[in-house]
Design a protein around this motif. Sequence first.
Motif, PDB file in Angstrom:
ATOM      1  N   LEU A 185       4.738 -12.497   1.832  1.00 29.23           N
ATOM      2  CA  LEU A 185       3.919 -13.686   1.588  1.00 29.23           C
ATOM      3  C   LEU A 185       4.758 -14.951   1.674  1.00 29.23           C
ATOM      4  O   LEU A 185       4.324 -15.969   2.227  1.00 29.23           O
ATOM      5  N   MET A 186       5.964 -14.901   1.122  1.00 31.79           N
ATOM      6  CA  MET A 186       6.844 -16.071   1.182  1.00 31.79           C
ATOM      7  C   MET A 186       7.183 -16.428   2.622  1.00 31.79           C
ATOM      8  O   MET A 186       7.350 -17.593   2.966  1.00 31.79           O
ATOM      9  N   LEU A 187       7.275 -15.414   3.484  1.00 32.54           N
ATOM     10  CA  LEU A 187       7.615 -15.633   4.891  1.00 32.54           C
ATOM     11  C   LEU A 187       6.397 -15.946   5.756  1.00 32.54           C
ATOM     12  O   LEU A 187       6.535 -16.358   6.897  1.00 32.54           O
ATOM     13  N   GLY A 188       5.213 -15.735   5.192  1.00 28.83           N
ATOM     14  CA  GLY A 188       4.013 -15.909   6.001  1.00 28.83           C
ATOM     15  C   GLY A 188       3.750 -14.722   6.912  1.00 28.83           C
ATOM     16  O   GLY A 188       3.014 -14.832   7.893  1.00 28.83           O
ATOM     17  N   ALA A 189       4.326 -13.569   6.587  1.00 25.72           N
ATOM     18  CA  ALA A 189       4.135 -12.347   7.372  1.00 25.72           C
ATOM     19  C   ALA A 189       2.921 -11.600   6.816  1.00 25.72           C
ATOM     20  O   ALA A 189       3.046 -10.637   6.058  1.00 25.72           O
ATOM     21  N   HIS A 190       1.736 -12.036   7.189  1.00 24.20           N
ATOM     22  CA  HIS A 190       0.514 -11.570   6.540  1.00 24.20           C
ATOM     23  C   HIS A 190       0.202 -10.104   6.835  1.00 24.20           C
ATOM     24  O   HIS A 190      -0.311  -9.390   5.957  1.00 24.20           O
ATOM     25  N   GLU A 191       0.504  -9.630   8.039  1.00 17.49           N
ATOM     26  CA  GLU A 191       0.261  -8.219   8.347  1.00 17.49           C
ATOM     27  C   GLU A 191       1.113  -7.329   7.446  1.00 17.49           C
ATOM     28  O   GLU A 191       0.618  -6.337   6.878  1.00 17.49           O
ATOM     29  N   ALA A 192       2.381  -7.692   7.277  1.00 13.48           N
ATOM     30  CA  ALA A 192       3.269  -6.917   6.409  1.00 13.48           C
ATOM     31  C   ALA A 192       2.829  -7.018   4.951  1.00 13.48           C
ATOM     32  O   ALA A 192       2.895  -6.039   4.195  1.00 13.48           O
ATOM     33  N   ALA A 193       2.379  -8.194   4.531  1.00 17.84           N
ATOM     34  CA  ALA A 193       1.923  -8.383   3.156  1.00 17.84           C
ATOM     35  C   ALA A 193       0.713  -7.496   2.869  1.00 17.84           C
ATOM     36  O   ALA A 193       0.624  -6.866   1.801  1.00 17.84           O
ATOM     37  N   ASP A 194      -0.229  -7.424   3.824  1.00 21.39           N
ATOM     38  CA  ASP A 194      -1.408  -6.570   3.641  1.00 21.39           C
ATOM     39  C   ASP A 194      -1.013  -5.099   3.566  1.00 21.39           C
ATOM     40  O   ASP A 194      -1.550  -4.339   2.743  1.00 21.39           O
ATOM     41  N   ALA A 195      -0.077  -4.694   4.416  1.00 15.72           N
ATOM     42  CA  ALA A 195       0.374  -3.297   4.409  1.00 15.72           C
ATOM     43  C   ALA A 195       1.079  -2.967   3.096  1.00 15.72           C
ATOM     44  O   ALA A 195       0.884  -1.880   2.531  1.00 15.72           O
ATOM     45  N   ALA A 196       1.899  -3.882   2.612  1.00 20.31           N
ATOM     46  CA  ALA A 196       2.596  -3.660   1.343  1.00 20.31           C
ATOM     47  C   ALA A 196       1.606  -3.599   0.185  1.00 20.31           C
ATOM     48  O   ALA A 196       1.767  -2.803  -0.749  1.00 20.31           O
ATOM     49  N   ASP A 197       0.570  -4.424   0.239  1.00 20.91           N
ATOM     50  CA  ASP A 197      -0.449  -4.421  -0.812  1.00 20.91           C
ATOM     51  C   ASP A 197      -1.184  -3.085  -0.845  1.00 20.91           C
ATOM     52  O   ASP A 197      -1.433  -2.525  -1.921  1.00 20.91           O
ATOM     53  N   ARG A 198      -1.527  -2.545   0.321  1.00 19.31           N
ATOM     54  CA  ARG A 198      -2.203  -1.241   0.365  1.00 19.31           C
ATOM     55  C   ARG A 198      -1.316  -0.153  -0.215  1.00 19.31           C
ATOM     56  O   ARG A 198      -1.798   0.726  -0.952  1.00 19.31           O
ATOM     57  N   LEU A 199      -0.024  -0.207   0.102  1.00 19.79           N
ATOM     58  CA  LEU A 199       0.906   0.790  -0.439  1.00 19.79           C
ATOM     59  C   LEU A 199       1.034   0.642  -1.950  1.00 19.79           C
ATOM     60  O   LEU A 199       1.027   1.644  -2.682  1.00 19.79           O
ATOM     61  N   GLU A 200       1.128  -0.589  -2.425  1.00 19.38           N
ATOM     62  CA  GLU A 200       1.242  -0.812  -3.868  1.00 19.38           C
ATOM     63  C   GLU A 200       0.002  -0.300  -4.595  1.00 19.38           C
ATOM     64  O   GLU A 200       0.106   0.374  -5.631  1.00 19.38           O
ATOM     65  N   GLN A 201      -1.181  -0.639  -4.077  1.00 16.13           N
ATOM     66  CA  GLN A 201      -2.417  -0.207  -4.733  1.00 16.13           C
ATOM     67  C   GLN A 201      -2.542   1.312  -4.742  1.00 16.13           C
ATOM     68  O   GLN A 201      -3.011   1.903  -5.725  1.00 16.13           O
ATOM     69  N   GLU A 202      -2.119   1.951  -3.664  1.00 11.54           N
ATOM     70  CA  GLU A 202      -2.145   3.416  -3.618  1.00 11.54           C
ATOM     71  C   GLU A 202      -1.225   3.989  -4.691  1.00 11.54           C
ATOM     72  O   GLU A 202      -1.601   4.932  -5.407  1.00 11.54           O
ATOM     73  N   ALA A 203      -0.035   3.434  -4.822  1.00 16.10           N
ATOM     74  CA  ALA A 203       0.928   3.942  -5.798  1.00 16.10           C
ATOM     75  C   ALA A 203       0.454   3.719  -7.233  1.00 16.10           C
ATOM     76  O   ALA A 203       0.694   4.548  -8.111  1.00 16.10           O
ATOM     77  N   ARG A 204      -0.238   2.623  -7.460  1.00 14.24           N
ATOM     78  CA  ARG A 204      -0.670   2.295  -8.832  1.00 14.24           C
ATOM     79  C   ARG A 204      -1.954   3.017  -9.235  1.00 14.24           C
ATOM     80  O   ARG A 204      -2.161   3.300 -10.420  1.00 14.24           O
ATOM     81  N   SER A 205      -2.807   3.312  -8.273  1.00 17.24           N
ATOM     82  CA  SER A 205      -4.136   3.821  -8.620  1.00 17.24           C
ATOM     83  C   SER A 205      -4.304   5.324  -8.459  1.00 17.24           C
ATOM     84  O   SER A 205      -5.216   5.916  -9.044  1.00 17.24           O
ATOM     85  N   ALA A 206      -3.457   5.949  -7.680  1.00 12.51           N
ATOM     86  CA  ALA A 206      -3.617   7.385  -7.424  1.00 12.51           C
ATOM     87  C   ALA A 206      -3.403   8.198  -8.697  1.00 12.51           C
ATOM     88  O   ALA A 206      -2.420   8.003  -9.406  1.00 12.51           O
ATOM     89  N   THR A 207      -4.329   9.088  -8.996  1.00 12.36           N
ATOM     90  CA  THR A 207      -4.175   9.951 -10.171  1.00 12.36           C
ATOM     91  C   THR A 207      -3.183  11.077  -9.896  1.00 12.36           C
ATOM     92  O   THR A 207      -2.566  11.615 -10.804  1.00 12.36           O
ATOM     93  N   GLN A 208      -3.036  11.436  -8.629  1.00 10.50           N
ATOM     94  CA  GLN A 208      -2.068  12.461  -8.239  1.00 10.50           C
ATOM     95  C   GLN A 208      -1.315  11.966  -7.010  1.00 10.50           C
ATOM     96  O   GLN A 208      -1.924  11.457  -6.066  1.00 10.50           O
ATOM     97  N   PHE A 209       0.005  12.089  -7.025  1.00 11.46           N
ATOM     98  CA  PHE A 209       0.813  11.543  -5.938  1.00 11.46           C
ATOM     99  C   PHE A 209       0.548  12.302  -4.642  1.00 11.46           C
ATOM    100  O   PHE A 209       0.721  13.516  -4.567  1.00 11.46           O
ATOM    101  N   ASP A 210       0.096  11.576  -3.640  1.00  9.94           N
ATOM    102  CA  ASP A 210      -0.183  12.151  -2.314  1.00  9.94           C
ATOM    103  C   ASP A 210       0.963  11.723  -1.387  1.00  9.94           C
ATOM    104  O   ASP A 210       0.949  10.625  -0.845  1.00  9.94           O
ATOM    105  N   MET A 211       1.936  12.594  -1.212  1.00 13.38           N
ATOM    106  CA  MET A 211       3.112  12.240  -0.429  1.00 13.38           C
ATOM    107  C   MET A 211       2.763  11.910   1.008  1.00 13.38           C
ATOM    108  O   MET A 211       3.286  10.946   1.588  1.00 13.38           O
ATOM    109  N   ALA A 212       1.880  12.676   1.600  1.00 13.63           N
ATOM    110  CA  ALA A 212       1.535  12.459   3.005  1.00 13.63           C
ATOM    111  C   ALA A 212       0.901  11.080   3.190  1.00 13.63           C
ATOM    112  O   ALA A 212       1.232  10.355   4.140  1.00 13.63           O
TER     113      ALA A 212
END
Length: 253
Positions: free
Chosen positions: A202-229
């Motif tokens: 976000l600081m760099l204005g790299a919006h595609e990377a920011a969106d991808a990082a957000d999806r990864l963060e939300q997956e890690a925070r919300s998953a009840t069971q870790f899905d490695m794949a």
Amino acid sequence: MSRKVAKEPIPTPASKIPAVAQARVLVVEDHPEHRAALIEQLKTLGVASVGLHDGLEALADIERQPPALILMDCHMPGLDGYETTRRIRQREAEQGLPHVPIIAVSAASNAQHLKMCMEAGMDGVLKKPLRPEELQSTLDMWLEPAPQMAHAPVDTPVAAIDIRTLYQTSMDEDIQAAEQSVQSRNAEELAHFAHRMKGAALMLGAHEAADAADRLEQEARSATQFDMARAERLLQVLKEAIARYFAPVDSKR
């Protein structure tokens, strides 16, 4: 603009509010590139600042010299910004000290984050990436007399190529750490590094990377069971987005 999210602050006598020339702002941020960029923005606005790595450093620093304002990252390892703020407010109440304005600085903007800021005792919220006019508005609100910009603001989140290069090195390191977190199935650590990379993007204005990082963060925070794949797939999408963003830099080396 800064958004009030807490109760009205305890008034501080005008004689106790430092003039901007002597104002001392704490920048509490564990990400070195975020910290350097924000300190440089404050310098441009004519405000002296001190960069600190985490909440424990902040608590120790204010014991030595109370600041005029604190810009507080919320997601830091160890003592995060929410808990650091709670401890500062507890100290003020127990010792009868003046209320120090604390402004949250985070890539998060959801309702839960705002609620946590309010409950911790923060006075406002700024969302990364910070633009000079938003930072100026916050300084106008909390510092007297209001500082003036040293020169016209640059209309980009981060303009300096050295900062961009530093971010690239930092994000490479965070990618490696995230890969280790996936292999060890540590969702908490994965969410932490994904959040760091989202803030950097976000600081760099790299919006595609920011969106991808957000999806990864939300997956890690919300998953009840870790899905490695699934975590590996989301991390690969993030790696590719970061590589595309930095490709023009790499081609010039």
